[in-house]
Design a protein around this motif. Structure first.
Motif, PDB file in Angstrom:
ATOM      1  N   MET A   1      58.554 -18.871 -19.736  1.00 55.92           N
ATOM      2  CA  MET A   1      57.562 -19.969 -19.973  1.00 55.92           C
ATOM      3  C   MET A   1      58.561 -21.360 -19.504  1.00 55.92           C
TER       4      MET A   1
ATOM      5  N   TYR B   1      60.946 -21.446 -17.551  1.00 55.03           N
ATOM      6  CA  TYR B   1      60.964 -21.549 -16.056  1.00 55.03           C
ATOM      7  C   TYR B   1      59.904 -22.284 -15.523  1.00 55.03           C
ATOM      8  N   ILE B   2      58.744 -22.073 -16.176  1.00 52.83           N
ATOM      9  CA  ILE B   2      57.620 -22.560 -15.554  1.00 52.83           C
ATOM     10  C   ILE B   2      57.661 -24.045 -15.799  1.00 52.83           C
TER      11      ILE B   2
ATOM     12  N   ASN C   1      60.255 -25.897 -13.545  1.00 53.31           N
ATOM     13  CA  ASN C   1      59.796 -26.053 -12.404  1.00 53.31           C
ATOM     14  C   ASN C   1      58.670 -27.243 -12.213  1.00 53.31           C
ATOM     15  N   MET C   2      57.805 -27.356 -13.245  1.00 53.33           N
ATOM     16  CA  MET C   2      56.813 -28.291 -13.272  1.00 53.33           C
ATOM     17  C   MET C   2      57.655 -29.663 -13.359  1.00 53.33           C
TER      18      MET C   2
ATOM     19  N   GLY D   1      59.533 -30.287  -9.932  1.00 50.70           N
ATOM     20  CA  GLY D   1      58.562 -30.215  -8.683  1.00 50.70           C
ATOM     21  C   GLY D   1      57.982 -31.416  -8.673  1.00 50.70           C
TER      22      GLY D   1
ATOM     23  N   ARG E   1      45.197 -30.197 -16.045  1.00 53.36           N
ATOM     24  CA  ARG E   1      44.474 -29.220 -15.378  1.00 53.36           C
ATOM     25  C   ARG E   1      45.386 -28.119 -15.547  1.00 53.36           C
ATOM     26  N   GLN E   2      46.773 -28.485 -15.179  1.00 50.83           N
ATOM     27  CA  GLN E   2      47.578 -27.382 -15.047  1.00 50.83           C
ATOM     28  C   GLN E   2      47.919 -26.594 -16.369  1.00 50.83           C
TER      29      GLN E   2
ATOM     30  N   ALA F   1      44.863 -24.849 -17.484  1.00 50.99           N
ATOM     31  CA  ALA F   1      44.727 -23.610 -16.883  1.00 50.99           C
ATOM     32  C   ALA F   1      45.743 -22.382 -17.579  1.00 50.99           C
ATOM     33  N   LEU F   2      47.018 -22.773 -17.824  1.00 49.83           N
ATOM     34  CA  LEU F   2      47.738 -22.225 -18.560  1.00 49.83           C
ATOM     35  C   LEU F   2      47.375 -21.740 -19.908  1.00 49.83           C
ATOM     36  N   LYS F   3      46.620 -22.964 -20.419  1.00 43.51           N
ATOM     37  CA  LYS F   3      45.965 -22.520 -21.845  1.00 43.51           C
ATOM     38  C   LYS F   3      44.914 -21.509 -21.871  1.00 43.51           C
TER      39      LYS F   3
ATOM     40  N   THR G   1      48.202 -19.012 -22.858  1.00 39.62           N
ATOM     41  CA  THR G   1      49.236 -19.765 -23.321  1.00 39.62           C
ATOM     42  C   THR G   1      48.715 -20.508 -24.667  1.00 39.62           C
TER      43      THR G   1
ATOM     44  N   THR H   1      53.341 -22.564 -27.273  1.00 39.12           N
ATOM     45  CA  THR H   1      54.198 -22.678 -26.362  1.00 39.12           C
ATOM     46  C   THR H   1      54.120 -23.723 -25.470  1.00 39.12           C
TER      47      THR H   1
END
Lengths: 240, 376
Positions: B1, B3-4, B7-8, B11, B284-285, B288-290, B294, B298
């Motif tokens: 996570m 890494y995500i 990247n978020m 990004g 929203r992202q 979506a993870l939740k 997630t 976390t």
């Protein structure tokens, strides 16, 4: 449609009531919903806007608390689970496909597909390997390293399907999966969803307005004003 | 996570750069202003550090090193008689005007050192021999005197000028720490110094002393004060006393404190707001993870990782820029710039506080976030 009604329901909802707001502004969106969904079937939830389809979908997914009633998913009473356990349960058993895809823009297609596995604490290289295999199954093997912005909307939704299926969920929840797509792309997505997503050990719930994809479902539940007014099997050509 | 999360963060390049700029600016401002402030404080006590002696004895009512309150000549012997004192020597320090051969006048600080030991002499000599101040009419200058009194062509070894109508011949140029007032210092012997200045009843400015080996310097200063009634300070105490006076009696503390505080507030506002917006725009992202399983814990860890990553990057870049600024401006001695590890640590703590605060606002938002948002 499989002969699934003889086995216990994978999703069993009874007397679901959900309201939003308080006092004079309170709106009751679900008014005592009873619904069974079986493994191996694809159930379409249809009805007018504001009828409560998405609210029911959120309740079944365990991401929205209900006011009354019980929801049992794969033998687990969702309403009784604490938030943390419900989140873990959701991650282990459910896959989601959204109208707006909700891909992480900074991640490649393969990385996006790997997200549910990373959430389950699977190692990155293993997760990416499984994500690549899933992308192969939805026909995007050559797009693994693409960022979402470099994919067409149809391809983005295929990535979302791969992401929803990568951890082999037993319940696949789709909210208007074709709403952002044109007709041919919508058909293609539903074909993929039917081919890749359907399995005897999985049930698929699809909320949709799109009458062009009704024939992909096994049963169709009509929601109006917070109530299910009918649940009918879908008769396809050659199966009537 | 992780890494995500990273990247978020990376990004969304525009927001990342905006966050980075805000934090870098805040760090740079705080470090730069803090270093200049500390440099000024060091300069304010350079009269003490340039002489490099452990004990200063003077009038008990003295407020700071440049405020000379002459004491009786007998004070030297009284200090010498205190148990634990290894040696004690007189020091003259006073303001005087120098008249150059071209007719220019310059205000100088005249420092008179005890002639047999030259205790208090500068450690580094750039030109000539400091011992030559024992010769008739001989004086030594610090390099700031050369700079302020006409440059190396005018003020050099061999130059003759007048101090109160008496001849002074430059025999050495010493390297010293610049002083707060940047008044040139002219060194000579104690005896000659009091001949240069107009006659006063009391001429002794300070008694410089050292404790015997094995006797704590604080103990000796206490004994000197008790037995002589004079003010006795360790060099460090006298330095802090001087800094305290400067802070209390000039606008420096408020001025720099305000700038540093503003840097902190601006940095916090920019970082907090941008980071909050970053989270809100990614709701929203996160939703979506939740929804995908997630946990809030976390997600909170991801947010903290993002906040600390951008914070520590901003810290590094900010300190780098402030250091380059300091290197470019301070190497010529034009600006006091002293970057201390204490300041860097303080800024790091402050920055982590900013990041934590920003992250907490976002975490509260995320904790309240219903993952059902992804279906809207």
């Amino acid at each position: 449609m499989m002969d699934s009604q003889t086995q216990p329901a994978a999703v069993r909802a009874r007397g679901i009531v959900k309201s939003f707001g308080t006092g004079d502004t309170q709106v009751t969106v679900l008014r005592g919903i009873d619904l069974d969904i079986y493994l191996g079937e694809m159930l379409l939830l249809v009805g007018e806007s504001g009828g409560g389809k998405t609210t029911l979908l959120s309740a079944i997914a365990g991401i929205l608390d209900i006011d009354e009633g019980d929801i049992n998913v794969l033998g687990v009473p969702l309403s009784g689970l604490p938030t943390g356990k419900r989140t873990t349960f959701r991650g282990q058993t459910m896959g989601f496909i959204y109208q707006q895809f909700n891909l992480l823009p900074a991640l490649t297609a393969a990385e996006n597909v790997a997200v549910p596995l990373l959430i389950q604490k699977i190692g990155r290289s293993d997760a990416l390997e499984r994500a690549q295999r899933m992308l192969d199954r939805v026909g995007l093997n050559d797009r693994a390293e693409f960022l979402p912005k470099n994919l067409s909307v149809g391809q983005q939704q295929r990535v979302a399907i791969a992401r929803a299926l990568v951890n082999e969920p037993r319940l696949l929840i789709c909210d208007e999966p074709t709403a952002a797509l044109d007709g041919p792309n919508g058909q293609k997505i539903m074909e993929i969803l039917r081919e890749v997503g359907r399995s005897p050990s999985r049930c698929v719930i699809v909320v949709t307005h799109d009458s062009r994809i009704f024939h992909f479902g096994d049963r169709m539940a009509h929601l109006t004003d917070g109530r299910i007014v009918s649940i009918e099997p879908i008769v396809r050509e050659g199966t009537a | 996570m992780n890494y995500i999360a990273l990247n978020m963060l990376f990004g969304d390049r525009a927001k990342y750069l905006m966050l980075l700029c805000g934090l870098t600016f805040a760090v740079m401002l705080i470090v730069q202003q803090g270093s200049i402030f500390w440099g000024l404080m060091i300069w304010s006590q350079s009269s003490i550090s340039n002489l490099n002696v452990p004990i200063w004895v003077t009038d008990p009512g003295i407020a700071q090193v440049d405020e000379v309150k002459p004491i009786a000549d007998t004070s030297v012997d009284r200090v010498r008689s205190v148990p634990g004192v290894e040696w004690a020597v007189p020091l003259y320090k006073g303001l005087l005007r120098a008249r150059l051969s071209n007719g220019e006048y310059h205000q100088i600080i005249l420092a008179g050192l005890e002639s047999s030991s030259l205790i208090g002499r500068p450690a580094e000599i750039l030109e000539g021999r400091f011992e030559d101040i024992l010769q008739p009419d001989a004086v030594a200058l610090d390099q700031w005197a050369v700079e302020r009194m006409g440059g190396p062509d005018v003020m050099k070894v061999g130059t003759i000028f007048e101090l109160n109508d008496r001849l002074a011949r430059v025999v050495a140029i010493a390297k010293t720490q610049k002083s707060f007032t940047n008044i040139p210092v002219v060194y000579t012997t104690y005896e000659r110094a009091i001949r240069y200045v107009p006659r006063e009843r009391r001429t002794l400015s300070y008694v410089l002393a050292k404790a015997k080996d094995g006797v704590p310097v604080e103990e000796v200063t206490r004994r000197i004060h008790e037995q002589t009634g004079l003010g006795a300070f360790t060099a460090e105490e006298f330095g802090w006393k001087t800094i305290g006076w400067v802070l209390k009696n000039t606008g420096i503390g408020i001025n720099f404190g305000t700038t540093i505080l503003l840097g902190f507030i601006v940095g916090m506002a920019i970082a907090g707001q941008t980071f909050y917006l970053f989270t809100v725009e990614n709701l929203r992202q996160f939703g979506a993870l939740k929804a995908m399983g997630t946990s809030t814990f976390t997600l909170a860890r991801m947010i903290l990782l993002q906040a600390f990553t951008v914070g520590l990057t901003g810290y590094g870049v900010g300190i780098g820029l402030a250091t380059v600024f300091g290197f470019l401006t301070a190497r010529s001695g034009g600006l006091p710039f002293i970057e201390t590890w204490q300041l860097l640590l303080l800024v790091l703590v402050g920055l982590l506080a900013i990041c934590t605060f920003s992250a907490l606002i976002s975490i509260v938002k995320l904790a309240r976030l219903e993952p059902a948002i992804v279906f809207r």
